[in-house]
Design an enzyme around this catalytic site. Structure first.
Site, mmCIF file in Angstrom:
data_model
loop_
_atom_site.group_PDB
_atom_site.id
_atom_site.type_symbol
_atom_site.label_atom_id
_atom_site.label_comp_id
_atom_site.label_asym_id
_atom_site.label_seq_id
_atom_site.Cartn_x
_atom_site.Cartn_y
_atom_site.Cartn_z
ATOM 1 C CB SER A 101 4.361 -3.061 -1.983
ATOM 2 O OG SER A 101 5.650 -2.824 -1.483
ATOM 3 C CG HIS A 148 4.820 1.564 0.746
ATOM 4 N ND1 HIS A 148 4.824 1.601 -0.630
ATOM 5 C CD2 HIS A 148 4.954 0.260 1.093
ATOM 6 C CE1 HIS A 148 4.970 0.369 -1.096
ATOM 7 N NE2 HIS A 148 5.043 -0.461 -0.074
ATOM 8 C CG ASP A 199 5.886 4.714 -1.109
ATOM 9 O OD1 ASP A 199 6.953 4.296 -0.614
ATOM 10 O OD2 ASP A 199 5.143 4.022 -1.828
#
Length: 302
Positions: free
Chosen positions: A163, A276, A244
């Protein structure tokens, strides 16, 4: 009429901004766990202070040492959390990095960098770079941390993150390619798990967290072609998740990297049907194990 303390003027995925300037985060503060020795895996961990001003620290993971004469690959890990939450010391990240260290037979350094709002962007980039340089400073065997001096193979360094940590990992690799690291240190590979880059509704939040920004073309947000072309590694492994909202920009990064003139090799893995960073929340889930195994094999086989 609502008072300034209750009037929301900006609203982002991670927090609200009120007219009087105070913020309200959507997520509670993350709980942190201490380092420990795991009797099941044999991984030992401890925390180290890298800098007091600014405050930068890290958690180091040392797996079982079957052959003291053999040096171990080194993973430098950067946690995610939207540049504003999470920690290298949270249970999810401690467990993931510890598992990778155990199964890859690698010594791992998970950096605790400054978070917005107490330390706005670019603190996360600068802290992570300072931590990577601190780690690299052990290549001569005379650094401050004995585990790194005695066990790390600085010819087999990997940078990884998920991320926001994937975004930071890219920036680190670009700095390695342009600025370099001390002699004897070689970044073999970079691993990006569901990385964040510009091109989504999250961009305005990033710009708010980074007061000194260059707009939507900021190379930390939208990787510049010249940075992609000089990434300081030989191989890159990228994961994207089908469900995601960052998948499209992740695929775009992969495509731009291939067109940039970079001489390394890149592999893209799509986590079909997944959200995600799903792998952090249920590490025993079959597809989470697959992701972790791929991550581990990238280190072991390079």
């Amino acid at each position: 009429m609502a008072s300034e303390s209750s009037e929301v003027v900006l609203e982002y995925p991670f927090f609200k901004v009120y007219k009087d300037g105070h913020l309200e985060f959507r997520f509670p503060p993350v709980a942190k766990i201490p380092p420990s020795d795991d009797p099941d895996t044999g991984v030992r961990s401890k925390d180290v202070v890298i800098s007091l001003d600014p405050p930068v620290s890290a958690r180091i993971f040392l797996p079982r040492i079957p052959d003291p004469a053999r040096k171990l690959p080194l993973l430098f890990y950067v946690h995610g959390g939207g540049f504003s939450i999470e920690s290298a010391f949270s249970r999810n990240y401690h467990n993931f990095v510890s598992t990778v260290a155990a199964e890859a037979g690698a010594i791992a350094v998970s950096v605790e960098y400054g978070l917005f709002p107490s330390r706005p962007i670019p603190a996360c980039y600068d802290d992570s770079w300072a931590a990577l340089r601190w780690v690299a400073g052990h290549a001569g065997g005379d650094g401050a941390e004995p585990w790194l001096n005695e066990h790390a193979d600085f010819g087999r360094v990997f940078i990884g993150g998920d991320s926001a940590g994937g975004n930071i990992s890219h920036t680190l690799a670009a700095r390695v390619g342009s600025i370099g690291l001390p002699q004897g240190v070689k970044v073999v590979g970079v691993i990006l798990v569901h990385p964040y880059f510009g091109g989504t509704d999250d961009d305005q939040m990033w710009l708010y967290m980074c007061p000194a920004n260059a707009g939507l073309s900021d190379p930390r947000l939208k990787p510049a072609k010249e940075d992609l072309a000089r990434l300081g590694c030989e191989k890159l492994l990228m994961f994207v998740a089908e469900k995601d909202h960052l998948m499209k920009v992740g695929i775009g990064y992969h495509e731009e990297l291939k067109k940039s003139g970079w001489k390394g090799s890149v592999e893209l893995v799509k986590n079909v049907g997944e959200q995600h960073c799903f792998h952090l929340f249920d590490p025993k889930y079959e597809k989470a194990v697959e992701l972790k195994d791929k991550f581990v094999s990238f280190i072991k086989n390079n």
